[in-house]
Design a protein around this motif. Structure first.
Motif, short mmCIF file in Angstrom:
data_model
loop_
_atom_site.label_atom_id
_atom_site.label_comp_id
_atom_site.label_asym_id
_atom_site.label_seq_id
_atom_site.Cartn_x
_atom_site.Cartn_y
_atom_site.Cartn_z
N GLY A 81 -92.86 -9.18 -31.57
CA GLY A 81 -91.90 -8.12 -31.56
C GLY A 81 -90.33 -8.93 -31.65
N ASP A 82 -90.35 -9.65 -30.61
CA ASP A 82 -89.23 -10.26 -30.44
C ASP A 82 -88.88 -11.49 -31.47
N ALA A 83 -90.11 -12.21 -31.92
CA ALA A 83 -89.61 -13.24 -33.09
C ALA A 83 -89.43 -12.55 -34.27
N ALA A 84 -90.13 -11.42 -34.71
CA ALA A 84 -89.49 -10.47 -35.78
C ALA A 84 -88.00 -9.98 -35.79
N PHE A 85 -87.48 -9.87 -34.51
CA PHE A 85 -86.18 -9.40 -34.55
C PHE A 85 -85.13 -10.86 -34.56
N ARG A 86 -85.59 -11.69 -34.05
CA ARG A 86 -84.85 -13.00 -34.29
C ARG A 86 -84.96 -13.64 -35.53
N PHE A 87 -86.18 -13.36 -36.33
CA PHE A 87 -85.84 -13.77 -37.75
C PHE A 87 -84.81 -13.07 -38.50
N ILE A 88 -84.67 -11.64 -38.35
CA ILE A 88 -83.97 -10.94 -39.05
C ILE A 88 -82.56 -11.06 -38.43
N GLU A 89 -82.07 -11.18 -37.19
CA GLU A 89 -80.85 -11.62 -36.78
C GLU A 89 -80.12 -12.80 -37.55
N ARG A 90 -80.97 -13.95 -37.42
CA ARG A 90 -80.81 -15.00 -37.85
C ARG A 90 -80.11 -15.06 -39.63
N ALA A 91 -81.27 -14.31 -40.26
CA ALA A 91 -80.79 -14.18 -41.77
C ALA A 91 -79.68 -13.41 -41.83
N VAL A 92 -79.57 -12.32 -41.12
CA VAL A 92 -78.24 -11.64 -41.20
C VAL A 92 -76.88 -12.36 -40.88
N ARG A 93 -77.06 -13.09 -39.89
CA ARG A 93 -75.93 -14.12 -39.61
C ARG A 93 -75.65 -15.07 -40.93
N ASP A 94 -76.65 -15.52 -41.45
CA ASP A 94 -76.55 -16.45 -42.74
C ASP A 94 -75.87 -15.55 -43.98
N ALA A 95 -76.54 -14.44 -44.13
CA ALA A 95 -75.97 -13.82 -45.06
C ALA A 95 -74.50 -13.36 -44.98
N GLU A 96 -73.97 -12.89 -43.71
CA GLU A 96 -72.75 -12.67 -43.45
C GLU A 96 -71.86 -13.82 -43.81
N ALA A 97 -72.43 -15.19 -43.42
CA ALA A 97 -71.66 -16.33 -43.64
C ALA A 97 -71.66 -16.80 -45.03
N GLY A 98 -72.37 -16.18 -45.66
CA GLY A 98 -72.45 -16.24 -47.39
C GLY A 98 -73.50 -17.61 -47.68
N THR A 131 -75.00 -5.61 -38.19
CA THR A 131 -73.81 -5.74 -39.01
C THR A 131 -72.58 -4.82 -38.62
N GLY A 132 -72.59 -3.87 -37.74
CA GLY A 132 -71.62 -3.27 -37.39
C GLY A 132 -71.24 -2.13 -38.26
N SER A 133 -72.34 -1.72 -39.11
CA SER A 133 -71.98 -0.68 -40.18
C SER A 133 -71.97 0.86 -39.72
N GLN A 134 -71.16 1.65 -40.23
CA GLN A 134 -71.14 3.11 -39.76
C GLN A 134 -72.43 3.71 -40.38
#
Length: 316
Positions: A81-98, A131-134
């Protein structure tokens, strides 16, 4: 906008690793060069062995460590479960960075996620938090039926409470904007009623008249082609037959049941109104068949195809 698709591997003990490697193996060389898997290399190598494919993972994996990997298939684990979260977190940061243009998520296990201390009701809530989205809306898309939800992972009692005029109107707007983005110039949107027969003029409740109808009227005043409320026992059939481009469902099961009936293997879960793009398979971790090499990756292929469509269209 980057044209690279980032696939998150999902729960390492589920079918996610298998459908990831199957999808990668089936791509053209050009598409493979525009794809990254956010996951764990030893787990993906084990998945390759399970499915019997020879796809080269070199330079295609953002490799994140998982203690004890590869983990036993089909076994619920906080480590997974923790690994699944970390995969997503890293992908989100890379998406935010373009660095990637869209995230495609393989399935996670909510129980494993929460056991690891990540208290989310699923991908959409997690992505909204990261992402801090409302707001973010779940849209399920298939060739002949598309559904967007006013609420998802809450009790039926809470779903009725959430079906306010403001929230229904916001959902209509979100769906209208998304359909325009994917090339539907004038979306035809149907809004499902919340009560049987939309309350039958107050006999079965007044929520449709008091909450849903004013949202539809407001949307129409903005120039959106919205109709409703329409009784939920007919509106999905009408949309499936071409009368509407999108149905606004008032709660989780109202929208999920029809889409899974007509498009169980190829429906795509799309997060709408996030600052990043994300599509997903519309199935679970399937622990009962994990590691057997028999998981169907058709849903993953559909999610990737939708992601490439979003990337090609830009964010507008």
């Amino acid at each position: 906008m980057s044209d690279i698709i980032g696939i998150t591997m999902g729960d390492p003990a589920g079918v996610g690793p298998e459908i990831c490697v199957k999808a990668l193996a089936g791509m053209s060389g050009a598409d493979r060069a525009r794809t990254l898997i956010y996951g764990n290399r030893p787990t993906l190598e084990a998945a390759k062995a399970a499915v019997g494919c020879e796809v080269d993972l070199a330079d295609r994996v953002v490799d994140l460590p998982v203690e004890g990997a590869p983990l036993p298939w089909g076994r619920l684990s906080p480590v997974a479960g923790d690994a699944a979260f970390r995969f997503i977190e890293r992908a989100v940061r890379d998406a935010e960075a373009g660095r990637i243009g869209c995230i495609v998520t393989a399935p996670i296990n909510k129980e494993a996620l929460n056991a690891a201390g990540h208290h989310y009701d699923g991908h959409t809530g997690m992505l909204r938090s990261l992402t801090g989205s409302q707001a973010a809306y779940m849209l399920l898309a298939s060739e002949r039926l598309k559904v967007i939800h006013v609420s998802t992972h809450v009790s039926l009692n809470e779903a009725i409470r959430r079906a306010t005029t403001e929230r229904v109107l916001a959902t209509i707007r979100a769906g209208n904007s998304h359909l325009k983005r994917i090339g539907i110039a004038a979306p035809r949107i149907a809004v499902a009623g919340i009560n049987p027969h939309c309350g039958e003029n107050g006999l079965f409740g007044t929520e449709d008249e008091d909450q849903i109808a004013p949202a539809v009227a407001a949307a129409r005043a903005e120039g959106i082609d919205a109709q409703g409320p329409i009784s939920a026992d007919t509106v999905f059939h009408r949309a499936h037959n071409g009368a509407f481009d999108l149905v606004v469902a008032q709660y989780h099961d109202q929208g999920h049941i029809p889409i899974k009936l007509v498009a169980f293997d190829d429906a795509v879960n799309v997060s709408v109104e996030l600052p990043i793009d994300r599509t997903s398979v519309d199935h679970g971790t399937a622990f009962d068949i994990a590691g057997k090499g028999i998981a169907n990756h058709g849903n993953m292929n559909a999610a990737i195809a939708y992601a490439r469509r979003l990337v090609a269209g830009g964010r507008g």
